[in-house]
Motif scaffolding. Structure first.
Motif, PDB file in Angstrom:
ATOM      1  N   VAL A  18      -2.066   2.974 -22.709  1.00 34.52           N
ATOM      2  CA  VAL A  18      -3.438   3.468 -22.720  1.00 34.52           C
ATOM      3  C   VAL A  18      -4.215   2.884 -23.894  1.00 34.52           C
ATOM      4  CG1 VAL A  18      -4.838   5.551 -23.054  1.00 34.52           C
ATOM      5  CG2 VAL A  18      -2.944   5.564 -21.437  1.00 34.52           C
ATOM      6  N   GLN A  19      -3.544   2.596 -24.983  1.00 39.81           N
ATOM      7  CA  GLN A  19      -4.220   2.090 -26.166  1.00 39.81           C
ATOM      8  C   GLN A  19      -4.456   0.579 -26.128  1.00 39.81           C
ATOM      9  OE1 GLN A  19      -5.647   3.965 -28.503  1.00 39.81           O
ATOM     10  NE2 GLN A  19      -5.070   5.625 -27.165  1.00 39.81           N
ATOM     11  N   GLU A  20      -4.128  -0.089 -25.025  1.00 37.29           N
ATOM     12  CA  GLU A  20      -4.328  -1.526 -24.933  1.00 37.29           C
ATOM     13  C   GLU A  20      -5.801  -1.869 -25.148  1.00 37.29           C
ATOM     14  OE1 GLU A  20      -3.683  -5.264 -21.889  1.00 37.29           O
ATOM     15  OE2 GLU A  20      -3.159  -3.263 -21.240  1.00 37.29           O
ATOM     16  N   ASP A  21      -6.058  -2.887 -25.937  1.00 37.91           N
ATOM     17  CA  ASP A  21      -7.412  -3.350 -26.184  1.00 37.91           C
ATOM     18  C   ASP A  21      -7.789  -4.339 -25.085  1.00 37.91           C
ATOM     19  OD1 ASP A  21      -9.754  -4.650 -27.008  1.00 37.91           O
ATOM     20  OD2 ASP A  21      -9.222  -4.498 -29.116  1.00 37.91           O
ATOM     21  N   CYS A  22      -8.582  -3.888 -24.131  1.00 42.27           N
ATOM     22  CA  CYS A  22      -8.920  -4.697 -22.964  1.00 42.27           C
ATOM     23  C   CYS A  22      -9.743  -5.922 -23.343  1.00 42.27           C
ATOM     24  CB  CYS A  22      -9.666  -3.850 -21.951  1.00 42.27           C
ATOM     25  SG  CYS A  22      -8.708  -2.417 -21.384  1.00 42.27           S
ATOM     26  N   ASP A  23     -10.595  -5.806 -24.346  1.00 44.37           N
ATOM     27  CA  ASP A  23     -11.413  -6.946 -24.763  1.00 44.37           C
ATOM     28  C   ASP A  23     -10.537  -8.054 -25.333  1.00 44.37           C
ATOM     29  OD1 ASP A  23     -13.565  -5.356 -24.029  1.00 44.37           O
ATOM     30  OD2 ASP A  23     -13.975  -4.718 -26.077  1.00 44.37           O
ATOM     31  N   GLU A  24      -9.567  -7.678 -26.146  1.00 38.06           N
ATOM     32  CA  GLU A  24      -8.650  -8.667 -26.717  1.00 38.06           C
ATOM     33  C   GLU A  24      -7.816  -9.319 -25.612  1.00 38.06           C
ATOM     34  OE1 GLU A  24      -4.778  -8.644 -29.607  1.00 38.06           O
ATOM     35  OE2 GLU A  24      -6.484  -7.401 -30.209  1.00 38.06           O
ATOM     36  N   TRP A  51      -9.578  -7.457 -17.094  1.00 38.82           N
ATOM     37  CA  TRP A  51     -10.320  -6.544 -17.967  1.00 38.82           C
ATOM     38  C   TRP A  51     -10.712  -5.282 -17.205  1.00 38.82           C
ATOM     39  CZ3 TRP A  51     -15.213  -4.434 -17.840  1.00 38.82           C
ATOM     40  CH2 TRP A  51     -15.641  -3.811 -19.004  1.00 38.82           C
ATOM     41  N   ALA A  52     -11.245  -5.461 -15.995  1.00 38.10           N
ATOM     42  CA  ALA A  52     -11.673  -4.311 -15.194  1.00 38.10           C
ATOM     43  C   ALA A  52     -10.495  -3.390 -14.868  1.00 38.10           C
ATOM     44  CB  ALA A  52     -12.343  -4.792 -13.911  1.00 38.10           C
ATOM     45  N   ALA A  53      -9.365  -3.974 -14.513  1.00 41.85           N
ATOM     46  CA  ALA A  53      -8.174  -3.166 -14.216  1.00 41.85           C
ATOM     47  C   ALA A  53      -7.674  -2.462 -15.467  1.00 41.85           C
ATOM     48  CB  ALA A  53      -7.074  -4.046 -13.624  1.00 41.85           C
ATOM     49  N   CYS A  54      -7.733  -3.149 -16.594  1.00 41.75           N
ATOM     50  CA  CYS A  54      -7.290  -2.574 -17.865  1.00 41.75           C
ATOM     51  C   CYS A  54      -8.128  -1.345 -18.217  1.00 41.75           C
ATOM     52  CB  CYS A  54      -7.392  -3.637 -18.960  1.00 41.75           C
ATOM     53  SG  CYS A  54      -6.965  -3.070 -20.623  1.00 41.75           S
ATOM     54  N   VAL A  55      -9.450  -1.476 -18.110  1.00 41.36           N
ATOM     55  CA  VAL A  55     -10.345  -0.361 -18.427  1.00 41.36           C
ATOM     56  C   VAL A  55     -10.112   0.794 -17.454  1.00 41.36           C
ATOM     57  CG1 VAL A  55     -12.763   0.355 -18.493  1.00 41.36           C
ATOM     58  CG2 VAL A  55     -12.082  -1.793 -19.548  1.00 41.36           C
ATOM     59  N   LYS A  56      -9.970   0.468 -16.178  1.00 39.23           N
ATOM     60  CA  LYS A  56      -9.732   1.497 -15.156  1.00 39.23           C
ATOM     61  C   LYS A  56      -8.450   2.268 -15.439  1.00 39.23           C
ATOM     62  CE  LYS A  56      -9.177   2.133 -10.212  1.00 39.23           C
ATOM     63  NZ  LYS A  56      -9.040   1.472  -8.921  1.00 39.23           N
ATOM     64  N   ASP A  57      -7.440   1.572 -15.966  1.00 38.47           N
ATOM     65  CA  ASP A  57      -6.159   2.200 -16.263  1.00 38.47           C
ATOM     66  C   ASP A  57      -6.140   2.930 -17.604  1.00 38.47           C
ATOM     67  OD1 ASP A  57      -5.127   1.362 -13.853  1.00 38.47           O
ATOM     68  OD2 ASP A  57      -4.153  -0.405 -14.684  1.00 38.47           O
ATOM     69  N   GLY A  58      -7.273   2.971 -18.294  1.00 41.50           N
ATOM     70  CA  GLY A  58      -7.359   3.754 -19.521  1.00 41.50           C
ATOM     71  C   GLY A  58      -7.299   2.954 -20.804  1.00 41.50           C
ATOM     72  N   GLY A  59      -7.358   1.648 -20.722  1.00 42.00           N
ATOM     73  CA  GLY A  59      -7.361   0.822 -21.925  1.00 42.00           C
ATOM     74  C   GLY A  59      -8.689   0.936 -22.665  1.00 42.00           C
ATOM     75  N   ARG A  60      -8.710   0.477 -23.886  1.00 40.84           N
ATOM     76  CA  ARG A  60      -9.918   0.552 -24.716  1.00 40.84           C
ATOM     77  C   ARG A  60     -10.781  -0.687 -24.523  1.00 40.84           C
ATOM     78  NH1 ARG A  60      -8.951  -0.184 -29.892  1.00 40.84           N
ATOM     79  NH2 ARG A  60      -6.883  -0.976 -29.528  1.00 40.84           N
ATOM     80  N   SER A  61     -12.092  -0.525 -24.647  1.00 41.62           N
ATOM     81  CA  SER A  61     -13.013  -1.643 -24.610  1.00 41.62           C
ATOM     82  C   SER A  61     -14.173  -1.332 -25.547  1.00 41.62           C
ATOM     83  CB  SER A  61     -13.550  -1.891 -23.205  1.00 41.62           C
ATOM     84  OG  SER A  61     -14.599  -2.834 -23.242  1.00 41.62           O
ATOM     85  N   ASP A  62     -14.241  -2.019 -26.681  1.00 47.71           N
ATOM     86  CA  ASP A  62     -15.354  -1.818 -27.602  1.00 47.71           C
ATOM     87  C   ASP A  62     -16.662  -2.213 -26.937  1.00 47.71           C
ATOM     88  OD1 ASP A  62     -13.624  -0.909 -29.548  1.00 47.71           O
ATOM     89  OD2 ASP A  62     -13.393  -2.879 -30.469  1.00 47.71           O
TER      90      ASP A  62
END
Length: 74
Positions: A18-24, A51-62
């Protein structure tokens, strides 16, 4: 009461995901695709899909957080 070690490990693993940084991750995937011969358009598309899947799965995006923070409330 006994806490199962396996359930603790699963919970800890989920928190890390969940804490994955999607932007990085987007930047790393984009750079990887370009360095392996992908066109800019394809690299942007593939990285954007991740990126979209990462955010949907709860990752972070500044980036996404900044957009949400700047949005007017009606």
């Amino acid at each position: 009461m006994t806490l199962s070690l396996s359930s603790f490990n699963t919970q800890t693993t989920n928190q890390i995901v969940v804490q994955e940084d999607c932007d990085e991750s987007y930047n790393e995937l984009y750079d990887f695709a370009i360095s392996n011969g992908a066109s800019v358009r394809i690299a942007e598309y593939q990285a954007g899909q991740y990126w979209a899947a990462c955010v949907k799965d709860g990752g972070r995006s500044d980036f996404l957080n900044a957009i949400i923070a700047a949005a007017p409330y009606w």
